[in-house]
Design a protein around this motif. Structure first.
Motif, PDB file in Angstrom:
ATOM      1  N   THR A 277       0.822  -1.216   0.000  1.00 20.67           N
ATOM      2  CA  THR A 277       0.000   0.000   0.000  1.00 20.67           C
ATOM      3  C   THR A 277       0.852   1.259   0.000  1.00 20.67           C
ATOM      4  O   THR A 277       0.314   2.373  -0.061  1.00 20.67           O
TER       5      THR A 277
ATOM      6  N   VAL B 159       0.231  -8.718   2.597  1.00 21.23           N
ATOM      7  CA  VAL B 159       0.351  -7.259   2.567  1.00 21.23           C
ATOM      8  C   VAL B 159       0.266  -6.747   4.006  1.00 21.23           C
ATOM      9  O   VAL B 159      -0.690  -7.048   4.729  1.00 21.23           O
TER      10      VAL B 159
ATOM     11  N   ALA C 126      -4.815  -2.501   3.000  1.00 23.34           N
ATOM     12  CA  ALA C 126      -4.205  -3.807   2.767  1.00 23.34           C
ATOM     13  C   ALA C 126      -5.266  -4.864   2.493  1.00 23.34           C
ATOM     14  O   ALA C 126      -5.110  -5.705   1.595  1.00 23.34           O
TER      15      ALA C 126
ATOM     16  N   CYS D   3      -3.405 -10.373   4.053  1.00 22.76           N
ATOM     17  CA  CYS D   3      -2.962  -9.173   4.754  1.00 22.76           C
ATOM     18  C   CYS D   3      -2.915  -9.380   6.266  1.00 22.76           C
ATOM     19  O   CYS D   3      -3.436 -10.365   6.795  1.00 22.76           O
TER      20      CYS D   3
END
Length: 315
Positions: A24, A59, A70, A82
């Motif tokens: 991100t 993520v 995320a 994530c």
């Protein structure tokens, strides 16, 4: 030969998982230091990652808003997952009047819990949480201590493992974990660059060690990683940070190199010089394999099993 590769190892396609990538981050939208340098290129970054054999990428979430981003990103591809949590340098957000929860830390915590349980197939860990006493200019020590411990409640309530951060704070870090052992279902200390004694203490507690370029800078780092049991290791990139650079001691063990360009000369399909990306996980694997004097395929298989065990994926 993979696209953009200058020199490839003889290693065949491997099963790989990047346990920590900050996808991100604005750099993947082409923004550096607040200025647009090129078009957003995350799609290309992901394509290159999957081309080298990455089966999954986790993520990283660093605060409530980043964790939401995320999760949104993880939902676009079956191979993306994530974490949800608050990085130690962001812990002041728990009481920030502009945190979206009117500065109420309990409400902020509840929003994290709601997010972590909203899509159980995608959220695989609580974090990135922990302590960072190297960067106290971003968040005071007492605030970090309070809200690291508070986030352990999220692990207990969700049954999710921890994605942990520790910098220059190991005694306090382990003290909090030991005090709250019954709340913890497992975890990994990501981007580990501490001493052998610290690593073995964390491993004895039941944690895994996450290794990336920042774990492999110096001779001392390499000596530690060499002695860590492969059964307790995972690998990551921490992209866009923590790449393996020519100045790092580990660089001599890297066999796979990729072409890149300065951000000002970006073209579709090219990597950016100095910006780490998930496909570079292959370089981390090569260094760890060299240090343990084992074939990359064997090391990759063990690390893959470790990762699937912690995050409850079939291996």
């Amino acid at each position: 030969m993979l696209s953009g590769a200058l020199r490839m190892s003889s290693t065949k396609r491997l099963k790989l998982i990047d346990i920590g990538a900050n996808l991100t981050d604005a750099m993947f939208r082409g923004i550096y230091h607040g200025k647009q340098a090129h078009k957003a290129d995350l799609t290309g970054v992901l394509d290159r990652a999957f081309d080298v054999g990455l089966e999954k990428i986790i993520v990283t979430g660093g605060n409530l808003e980043q964790s939401r981003q995320a999760l949104d990103l993880a939902r676009i591809d079956d191979r993306l997952y994530c974490t949800v949590g608050v990085h130690p340098t962001y812990c002041s957000l728990f009481t920030d009047p502009n945190n979206g929860c009117e500065g109420d830390p309990d409400r902020y915590q509840e929003e994290l819990l709601v997010l972590a349980t909203s899509t159980r197939a995608k959220v695989v860990a609580i974090g990135e949480c922990g302590l960072d006493f190297e960067r106290l200019q971003f968040c005071p020590k007492d605030v970090q201590l309070q809200y690291f411990e508070k986030q352990l409640i999220l692990s207990k309530k969700t049954g999710l493992p921890l994605f942990l951060h520790c910098r220059n704070a190991f005694p306090e870090f382990m003290g909090i974990l030991e005090k709250n052992k019954e709340m913890i279902v497992g975890g990994v200390v990501h981007s580990f660059d501490g001493t052998l004694e610290e690593a073995l203490t964390a491993i004895d507690f039941g944690l895994y060690m996450g290794i990336n370029g920042c774990s492999l800078k110096t001779e001392e780092n390499l000596a530690v990683v060499k002695r860590l049991p492969l059964e307790k290791l995972m690998i990551e990139t921490d992209a866009p940070w923590c790449d393996i650079r020519p100045s790092h001691t580990s660089y001599e063990y890297v066999r796979t190199q990729f072409s890149s360009k300065k951000k000002e000369k970006w073209e579709q399909g090219t990597s950016i010089k100095g910006r780490n990306e998930p496909r570079n996980i292959i370089q981390v694997l090569e260094v760890v394999s060299a240090l343990h004097e084992k074939p990359s395929s064997q090391v990759a298989e063990q690390i893959y099993r470790n990762t699937c065990t912690l995050f409850n994926w079939p291996s």
